[in-house]
Design an enzyme around this catalytic site. Structure first.
Site, PDB file in Angstrom:
ATOM      1  N   ASP A  45      48.041  37.231  32.315  1.00  0.00           N
ATOM      2  CA  ASP A  45      48.148  37.166  33.775  1.00  0.00           C
ATOM      3  C   ASP A  45      48.482  35.759  34.255  1.00  0.00           C
ATOM      4  O   ASP A  45      48.295  35.440  35.410  1.00  0.00           O
ATOM      5  CB  ASP A  45      46.838  37.647  34.433  1.00  0.00           C
ATOM      6  CG  ASP A  45      45.645  36.781  34.028  1.00  0.00           C
ATOM      7  OD1 ASP A  45      45.842  35.821  33.252  1.00  0.00           O
ATOM      8  OD2 ASP A  45      44.526  37.059  34.495  1.00  0.00           O
ATOM      9  N   ASN A  46      48.953  34.880  33.331  1.00  0.00           N
ATOM     10  CA  ASN A  46      49.319  33.543  33.800  1.00  0.00           C
ATOM     11  C   ASN A  46      50.500  32.994  33.013  1.00  0.00           C
ATOM     12  O   ASN A  46      50.701  33.321  31.844  1.00  0.00           O
ATOM     13  CB  ASN A  46      48.115  32.589  33.741  1.00  0.00           C
ATOM     14  CG  ASN A  46      47.726  32.241  32.330  1.00  0.00           C
ATOM     15  OD1 ASN A  46      48.252  31.291  31.753  1.00  0.00           O
ATOM     16  ND2 ASN A  46      46.833  33.025  31.733  1.00  0.00           N
ATOM     17  N   ASP A  48      41.236  38.858  23.143  1.00  0.00           N
ATOM     18  CA  ASP A  48      40.955  38.577  24.551  1.00  0.00           C
ATOM     19  C   ASP A  48      39.535  38.019  24.623  1.00  0.00           C
ATOM     20  O   ASP A  48      38.606  38.649  24.130  1.00  0.00           O
ATOM     21  CB  ASP A  48      41.051  39.874  25.385  1.00  0.00           C
ATOM     22  CG  ASP A  48      41.097  39.585  26.877  1.00  0.00           C
ATOM     23  OD1 ASP A  48      40.303  38.756  27.354  1.00  0.00           O
ATOM     24  OD2 ASP A  48      41.943  40.183  27.575  1.00  0.00           O
ATOM     25  N   VAL A  63      44.374  32.379  22.883  1.00  0.00           N
ATOM     26  CA  VAL A  63      45.506  31.906  22.072  1.00  0.00           C
ATOM     27  C   VAL A  63      46.031  30.631  22.729  1.00  0.00           C
ATOM     28  O   VAL A  63      46.593  30.667  23.815  1.00  0.00           O
ATOM     29  CB  VAL A  63      46.609  32.993  21.972  1.00  0.00           C
ATOM     30  CG1 VAL A  63      47.784  32.483  21.169  1.00  0.00           C
ATOM     31  CG2 VAL A  63      46.032  34.243  21.323  1.00  0.00           C
ATOM     32  N   ARG A 113      41.008  44.549  43.848  1.00  0.00           N
ATOM     33  CA  ARG A 113      42.391  44.161  43.521  1.00  0.00           C
ATOM     34  C   ARG A 113      43.402  45.129  44.130  1.00  0.00           C
ATOM     35  O   ARG A 113      44.492  44.749  44.525  1.00  0.00           O
ATOM     36  CB  ARG A 113      42.601  44.088  41.999  1.00  0.00           C
ATOM     37  CG  ARG A 113      41.618  43.203  41.233  1.00  0.00           C
ATOM     38  CD  ARG A 113      41.494  41.786  41.806  1.00  0.00           C
ATOM     39  NE  ARG A 113      40.675  40.913  40.987  1.00  0.00           N
ATOM     40  CZ  ARG A 113      39.414  40.569  41.248  1.00  0.00           C
ATOM     41  NH1 ARG A 113      38.798  41.059  42.317  1.00  0.00           N
ATOM     42  NH2 ARG A 113      38.762  39.737  40.471  1.00  0.00           N
ATOM     43  N   ARG A 157      41.728  49.643  37.024  1.00  0.00           N
ATOM     44  CA  ARG A 157      43.054  49.684  36.381  1.00  0.00           C
ATOM     45  C   ARG A 157      42.978  49.779  34.867  1.00  0.00           C
ATOM     46  O   ARG A 157      43.875  50.275  34.231  1.00  0.00           O
ATOM     47  CB  ARG A 157      43.860  48.400  36.677  1.00  0.00           C
ATOM     48  CG  ARG A 157      43.996  48.038  38.057  1.00  0.00           C
ATOM     49  CD  ARG A 157      44.621  46.684  38.263  1.00  0.00           C
ATOM     50  NE  ARG A 157      43.987  45.561  37.622  1.00  0.00           N
ATOM     51  CZ  ARG A 157      42.770  45.112  37.888  1.00  0.00           C
ATOM     52  NH1 ARG A 157      42.038  45.717  38.794  1.00  0.00           N
ATOM     53  NH2 ARG A 157      42.270  44.059  37.276  1.00  0.00           N
ATOM     54  N   CYS A 179      47.306  14.877  53.144  1.00  0.00           N
ATOM     55  CA  CYS A 179      46.973  14.579  54.544  1.00  0.00           C
ATOM     56  C   CYS A 179      46.867  15.864  55.372  1.00  0.00           C
ATOM     57  O   CYS A 179      46.081  15.944  56.314  1.00  0.00           O
ATOM     58  CB  CYS A 179      47.983  13.613  55.149  1.00  0.00           C
ATOM     59  SG  CYS A 179      49.606  14.342  55.452  1.00  0.00           S
ATOM     60  N   ALA A 229      44.611  45.006  32.070  1.00  0.00           N
ATOM     61  CA  ALA A 229      45.249  46.234  32.561  1.00  0.00           C
ATOM     62  C   ALA A 229      46.484  46.597  31.740  1.00  0.00           C
ATOM     63  O   ALA A 229      46.609  47.729  31.256  1.00  0.00           O
ATOM     64  CB  ALA A 229      45.613  46.049  34.032  1.00  0.00           C
TER      65      ALA A 229
END
Length: 1025
Positions: free
Chosen positions: A538-539, A466, A514, A15, A477, A594, A439
């Site tokens: 992270d999203n 988590d 969650v 990373r 990290r 396409c 992190a």
């Protein structure tokens, strides 16, 4: 070791490699750093540069561990204080544990005005913390005078003020000032003129600045430009001038340009030269004079220490006035100055002996990135001072008595000197819910431990969740984790490590995601039991969901995120600020179907194509196959139903898979070879058959012009390593989904070559099927497309044959779908995507990407580095203190930074908007109207109750996607007499529902007026009905 061999351990550093690049990583692996001062700031810098992967770090300190240190240094433990260990002895082994590739040693020799500094010649970078200014000057002069100069950084943190100073010598060359990857931008036109004007295709912004250079490629007509670099002069966001092209051939079509990265040289001065005319960064434009005001105040503090051999005493008014007088004297000598800020100086005097751990974390992240720049020449360095203050944290506390801030002999004395005892107690009682333990999560937990957030004895708690397990790439990290934690849950491991830092913390670790599916756990009553929520995600999707739960339950939210060297923090406070969902980023642009299928123009298109092929062949088809046979367990029954003309969804593809199913490794190789021919030869031949090179569009322009690239068929060559890699990886993946065993020997070139020599490749015959060229067309769903009678007959015949030859065994009705895993180099997934993408790129004359770049794009990897993570978490934790103090809107700050440039910008959060319904009735996103009903409460009662309580009657009532009452809908007027319970049909334990209501417009013909959600309780007391 990997560092000595100059091999980069990608499983650890992947990373970070995407942030710094391999050249910088190699530089670091050859560099040695000297770091003095093992207080809170020093240990923060040590952590970050050891995680980054330098060769050697020498930690220097002469002090003994004290109880006070426990509140600022996360690597000092209670037993270190009891055993009277020196700080450097306590910290050194714990820092060394962070990275096996870094040699960490220690020194406790005196470093003072009489020390021989020649030992510093062994280091490329010297960092001083907790060092008097006179010694900083002496060490800086020594470092600056060396050839080449030793890069010098000094950092100081005193209470609410911090400073960083950098001097990297007279000529410091930076290879890449921004770190941004140059984009290929397609050209619409180039004029034959002096100066010539280049216009970008589709009004795409070029992002260039006048004076930069670009290089041209694949230009038709004005071919002399190809491969040349031209300096640009920007005319508009979509066009620029490039000098004279009047003598070149006229531009025909096509081509693209790319920014040329040019190294830049920076000149630095020593501290002595910079004192009176400092070059400072301005992080907060709402107080532009602050950096120069802090500069004067901290220089005065240096003078105070020289005069008194101590820092100002906590709460001593005499010391504060003495410091103010010194600041005025210092300010008078400065050429570059601002008016003295007396309030700032008094706050500095009162807190100078104290520490704010989050401020040390934020500035430690920034200073560490400067150290990495110093040894790699990657990214623009800080010129030359950075000053930050946290005056907003202490401003509202000035009226408190001096006793509030006095030491009490515990780990919180440093913090207490800044924020007082009452605020410390509030932090201890806090109940925090943190989502994510990656992190940012690890860094936040460190801040919680040092601040004493959520202590068991005060009924506080930090609840973390988590679902992920620890992977090796996390260790670069996520500093609470070690190699022996790999494959253990992040949350429970992080909880244990946090309690090592501060055993009094109450950390409750969950392994849940969650999301709507876990609302029975993270229910409204759960949110009500929390004081605030922190996201370490992270999203965007997960952030939006948590934000919506915080808004509906009136809970503050602290959000942050990083991407490479960039970071942001956002504070969301009920009734004061907008929420995360109030602003929407533009959606990611999808690559047209396409383009992916037939007309790739850039490497991202071929990588996405390969990723889609993987998903379709090895994930989607096997999953569809399994679910079909679970729904239809008997092949004979399927055959009967098809023979009677019944259409079964997905049957055609499933029977095709069954009839072509390989049963041996050799057949997997044959399938891979046929795929090669299909993807990289026949596809090109078919396209050129359908659209010959001289094809023209209706307007007379060429069909094959930029960004469309004509393909060139590829002839298979086993001696080509790319061809061989595609065959082996594809065969392995097919063997995986069909559960076919193979040995290491089967993968050898000799064995593969033997099998391939017997594979018959059918002759290519062009087909007359149409090729999609419409960029708005979407990919069709094959399973849902109607079958032609010929396809139906073919499927029936194939199934009959399979049943007749006893090929329909239970094993044959089962496949093993793969799950794409980018970080396992042994599974063949990235081998397939890299080779398939590179072959397709070659076919379309696109520059192929190496495995490293392919992995980032295919795996949607977010580049990450510990420095940025430490900085965002520190900034968020500062806002947490303000939240706990119940401070006003003007105290809060959002932050955006990019450590590469470097830029730090603090802004006020967006103030909550009030929406007018009408007649002075307003609402905000935080409002929720409430109506309490009962067993026989009707829809009509509900409408009347809203009118009586809030002064306006709804015209429309919606529950989720169900319209409960819309006057124009037939039969809806009859619903007014129905009970709310009958209309909504709540589950037994449901206490309330949130309804969307709208109100009549002011004038006929206008749109209905929106309102806040109305929470309807089924019983008068709001309990379970």
């Amino acid at each position: 070791m990997a560092a000595d061999l100059m091999e980069i351990d990608d499983s650890l550093y992947s990373r970070q490699r995407y942030v710094l690049g391999d050249s910088a990583m190699h530089q670091m692996a050859r560099s040695s750093v000297f770091l003095s001062g093992m207080g809170g700031l020093g240990v923060e810098i040590a952590k970050n540069i050891v995680l980054a992967g330098v060769k050697t770090v020498t930690l220097h300190d002469t002090k003994q561990c004290e109880t006070w240190d426990l509140g600022s240094n996360f690597f000092i433990r209670k037993e270190d204080v009891l055993n009277q260990t020196t700080r450097v002895e306590a910290v050194c082994p714990r820092v060394a544990e962070l990275n096996p590739y870094v040699h960490v040693d220690m020194s406790s020799s005196a470093l003072d005005d009489n020390s021989d500094l020649s030992f510093l010649r062994n280091y490329q970078c010297v960092i001083l913390t907790e060092t008097r200014l006179s010694l900083q000057k002496r060490v800086n002069e020594f470092c600056h005078s060396q050839q080449p100069p030793i890069r010098f950084i000094s950092c100081d943190a005193h209470g609410i003020c911090v400073r960083v100073f950098c001097d990297f010598g007279d000529k410091f060359e930076v290879s890449d000032p921004t770190g941004e990857e140059p984009k290929e931008i397609f050209i619409q036109s180039i004029t034959q003129d002096n100066p010539a004007v280049v216009t970008c295709m589709d009004n795409q912004p070029h992002g260039l600045q006048t004076g930069q250079s670009v290089v041209f490629r694949e230009v038709s007509g004005m071919v002399e430009l190809n491969g040349t670099a031209r300096q640009v002069s920007v005319l508009s966001p979509h066009s620029f001038a490039i000098g004279d092209t009047s003598q070149l051939q006229p531009y025909a079509h096509g081509g693209f340009f790319v920014l040329v990265k040019t190294p830049k040289t920076y000149r630095f001065e020593t501290i002595e030269q910079q004192l009176y005319e400092p070059q400072v960064m301005t992080p907060d434009f709402s107080k532009p004079e602050a950096p120069l005001q802090i500069h004067a105040a901290m220089l005065a503090l240096d003078n105070f220490q020289e005069q008194h051999s101590r820092l100002p005493n906590i709460g001593c008014l005499q010391d504060a006035e003495a410091l103010l007088k010194l600041t005025e004297e210092v300010n008078a000598t400065l050429k570059n100055k601002a008016p003295v800020n007396a309030e700032l100086v008094r706050c500095l005097s009162r807190t100078a002996r104290g520490t704010l751990p989050p401020l040390a974390a934020a500035v430690g992240g920034l200073a560490s990135q400067e150290a990495l720049k110093a040894i790699t020449g990657k990214f623009a360095p800080l010129q030359q001072w950075l000053y930050l203050d946290a005056i907003e944290v202490v401003k509202p506390l000035q009226s408190l008595s001096a006793e509030e801030f006095f030491p009490r002999g515990d780990r919180y004395d440093g913090l207490r000197a800044c924020i007082g005892e009452s605020m410390c107690l509030e932090l201890h009682k806090l109940r925090v819910f943190m989502v994510g333990c990656g992190a940012i999560g690890c860094e936040m937990l460190k801040n919680f431990a040092l601040l004493g957030v959520g202590l068991a004895k005060s009924s506080g708690e930090v609840c973390i969740t988590d679902p992920d397990l620890i992977e090796k790439s996390n260790l670069n990290r996520q500093f609470l984790f070690r190699p022996h934690h790999i494959q253990k849950p992040k949350s429970t491991t992080a909880a244990e490590a946090t309690c090592d830092i501060n055993p009094d913390l109450q950390v409750n670790a969950h392994l849940n995601k969650v999301c709507p599916a876990t609302e029975s756990i993270y229910s409204d009553s759960f949110y009500y039991s929390q004081n605030l929520v922190v996201t370490a995600l992270d999203n965007v999707e997960a952030r939006r969901y948590v934000d919506s739960r915080c808004v509906s339950n009136q809970r503050p939210l602290l959000d942050s995120g990083t991407m490479g060297t960039k970071g942001h923090t956002e504070i969301i406070v009920p009734n004061l600020t907008e929420s995360y969902n109030s602003h929407r980023d533009p959606p990611e642009e999808e690559i047209p179907f396409c383009t992916l299928k037939s007309f790739p123009a850039v490497i991202e298109h071929t990588i996405q194509w390969a990723r889609d092929k993987f998903e379709n062949a090895f994930v989607h088809k096997p999953s569809m196959y399994n679910s079909f046979w679970q729904t239809h367990p008997s092949a004979e029954a399927v055959l009967q139903r098809m023979q009677t003309g019944e259409s079964l969804e997905g049957a055609f593809q499933v029977i095709k898979l069954l009839s072509r199913r390989p049963s041996q490794w050799e057949q997997c190789i044959a399938v891979a070879r046929l795929k090669f021919d299909k993807y990289f030869k026949r596809k090109a031949l078919q396209l050129l058959h359908s659209f010959p090179l001289d094809t023209r569009l209706k307007d007379g322009s060429l069909f094959w012009q930029s960004p469309k690239r004509p393909p060139t068929p590829i002839e298979f060559d086993l001696k080509d390593s790319l061809h061989f890699s595609f065959i082996v990886s594809t065969a392995r993946l097919f063997a995986g989904i069909y559960n076919i065993p193979y040995s290491e020997k089967d993968l050898s070139e000799e064995a593969v070559s033997r099998v391939l020599s017997e594979v018959e490749i059918p002759e290519y015959r062009p087909s007359e099927k149409s090729i999609v060229t419409d960029e708005t067309a979407k990919k069709p769903d094959q399973a849902k497309m109607p079958l032609s009678s010929e396809e139906e007959r073919e499927a029936i015949a194939q199934l009959e044959q399979a049943i007749g030859t006893d090929r329909v065994t239970p094993e044959c009705l089962q496949m093993s779908p793969l799950q794409f895993e980018k970080d396992d180099d042994g599974n063949g997934h990235m081998d397939f995507i890299t080779s398939a993408s590179a072959l397709r790129a070659t076919m379309y004359a696109i520059e192929p990407a190496d495995r490293f770049k392919t992995k980032r794009i295919a795996g949607k990897i977010i580049p990450a580095i510990a420095t940025a993570t430490a900085a965002v978490a520190g900034l968020v934790a500062l806002e947490l203190i303000k939240l706990v103090g119940g401070y006003g809107f003007e105290s809060f700050k959002n932050c955006f930074f990019n450590l590469a440039i470097p830029v730090v910008v603090f802004t006020e959060p967006a103030q909550v908007k009030r929406t007018l319904i009408r007649n002075d009735i307003y609402f905000t996103i935080w409002d929720c109207w409430t109506i309490f009903g009962h067993e026989d409460f009707t829809l009509s009662d509900f409408m009347n109750a809203v009118r009586e309580k809030y002064g306006i009657e709804p015209t429309m009532v919606v529950h989720g996607v169900k319209m409960l009452y819309v006057p124009v809908m037939p039969g809806h007027s009859k619903r007014l007499k129905l009970t709310m319970k009958k209309l909504i049909k709540p589950s037994v334990d449901r206490r309330y529902v949130d309804l969307t209501v709208s109100f009549p417009p002011e004038a006929d013909g206008d749109e209905e007026l929106p309102g806040p959600p109305v929470r309807y309780y089924f019983s008068p007391d709001g309990g379970t009905p």
